[in-house]
Design a protein around this motif. Structure first.
Motif: not given
Length: 380
Positions: A38, A106, A122, A33-36, A102
């Motif tokens: 939400n 974090s 990532r 995943r490039v970003r987590r 999430s």
């Protein structure tokens, strides 16, 4: 050559990375995943998991960010069936912590960055594994980077890439799967003020409805369905909750909506050469009861000292065998508890529902039995 590659940067992979980095181990975490996301997803953190999370210095921050659930109440047809307190389940953490996944991820990611700012990579997906007996080399695809792709060689490899683990397949590890006649829809809504920090189970003829507090004055509602319901919207879920419980969450406040049909998946083995499976890659557990993520953290807490010993040159073959057997046994126990939880939520005719409610109320009224059930529920 680095020490350890961890495939999967979810809560379990990040926790293991933090454990190892604290011990001076060189780690790379590969997360596709490039970003987590939400998304609140898994929310329940049990006392044994909080104790091991505290080993990497995030337990306190999680407790401050979450909602400690100190008791639960079962209600049926408007009457209280019984209550359960978590006051005796742990000296340090006498509660189940409600915290969106999430936020959990974090906090763990922040800790990993504090220990090594370059540990997490990532947009990286493992596409091939080669184990020559002395080291493991993984081919990594990075589609977000033009011409992206590389090879990483490590002394050990850990698969923490979830229930659909691609790495497990690459390692040739087979699984045993089990499905259930249970289907659920869940959503997060603004709280209505009742049962502010308490878990509530509504045991109704149409099936169970579960309700849990969340940070930000929200509540998670989980409704058992008779068949898969992937297209239920917030208004329909609110109506289902109201029909069974009399409570009507405001659809306009919905912040998460998801449908799922639980299953269990158990890897036939957790160790393959210089690679080890942990978390959902090793054992997928029904989310009813909130044990899966916690089980993964306990896997990591047990595995980390074995990894450190191996890197120091100690023979760990027997310890890995014990890890394999012990963690698969723990997963089977968790699966059985999840199956009990699901069975209690299935629809019953009024007469049978009344009988079951009487039995549950009788157990809840006996302090020793109440404490035992609370300990089992919280993975003690």
């Amino acid at each position: 050559m680095i020490d350890v590659v961890i495939a999967g940067g979810g809560p379990v992979g990040l926790y293991l990375a933090a454990l190892l980095l604290q011990e001076g181990v060189e780690v790379r975490v590969l997360e596709q995943r490039v970003r987590r996301k939400n998304h609140s997803r898994a929310i329940g953190i049990h006392p044994p998991a909080l104790a091991v999370l505290d080993q990497v210095g995030v337990g306190g921050a999680m407790v401050r960010a979450g909602v400690p659930i100190r008791s639960g109440t079962a209600i049926s047809r408007g009457a209280t069936v019984g209550s359960m307190s978590f006051a005796t389940v742990s000296d340090r953490f006498p509660f189940v912590l409600s915290l969106p996944q999430s936020t959990t991820e974090s906090l763990l990611e922040q800790r990993v960055h504090e220990l090594d700012g370059s540990a997490l990579r990532r947009g990286a997906r493992v596409t091939h594994v080669a184990d020559d007996g002395g080291a493991v080399t993984v081919a990594v695809a990075a589609p977000e980077v033009e011409g992206g792709g590389s090879r990483i060689t490590a002394r050990l490899l850990v698969a923490a890439d979830g229930a659909r683990s691609q790495l497990r397949s690459l390692l040739g590890i087979h699984v045993l799967s089990k499905s259930y006649p249970d289907h659920y829809v869940m959503g997060d809504f603004a709280a209505d003020g009742d049962h502010s920090q308490e878990a509530v189970l509504y045991l109704e003829t149409g099936g169970i409805v579960e309700s849990f507090p969340l940070p930000g004055d929200l509540r998670r509602w989980v409704v058992r369905m008779g068949s898969p319901a992937p297209n239920v919207d917030a208004a329909e879920l609110s109506q289902l909750v109201h029909q069974r419980t009399g409570v009507r969450p405001d659809p306009a406040t919905n912040s998460m909506l998801s449908a799922f049909s639980p299953k269990s998946t158990m890897a036939r083995r957790l160790v393959a050469g210089r690679a080890v499976l942990i978390g959902d890659a090793a054992h997928e557990i029904s989310p009813i009861g909130g044990q899966g993520m916690n089980l993964g953290w306990l896997d990591a807490a047990e595995l980390a000292p074995i990894i450190c010993a191996s890197l120091a040159g100690t023979a760990v073959g027997r310890r890995l065998q014990e890890y394999d057997a012990g963690r698969r046994k723990a997963a089977l126990l968790a699966r059985r508890q999840a199956e009990v939880n699901m069975s209690l939520g299935r629809p019953l005719a009024p007469a049978f529902l009344g009988f079951r409610n009487l039995a549950m109320g009788a157990v809840a009224a006996v302090p020793s039995a109440n404490r035992l059930v609370a300990r089992r529920f919280t993975m003690q």
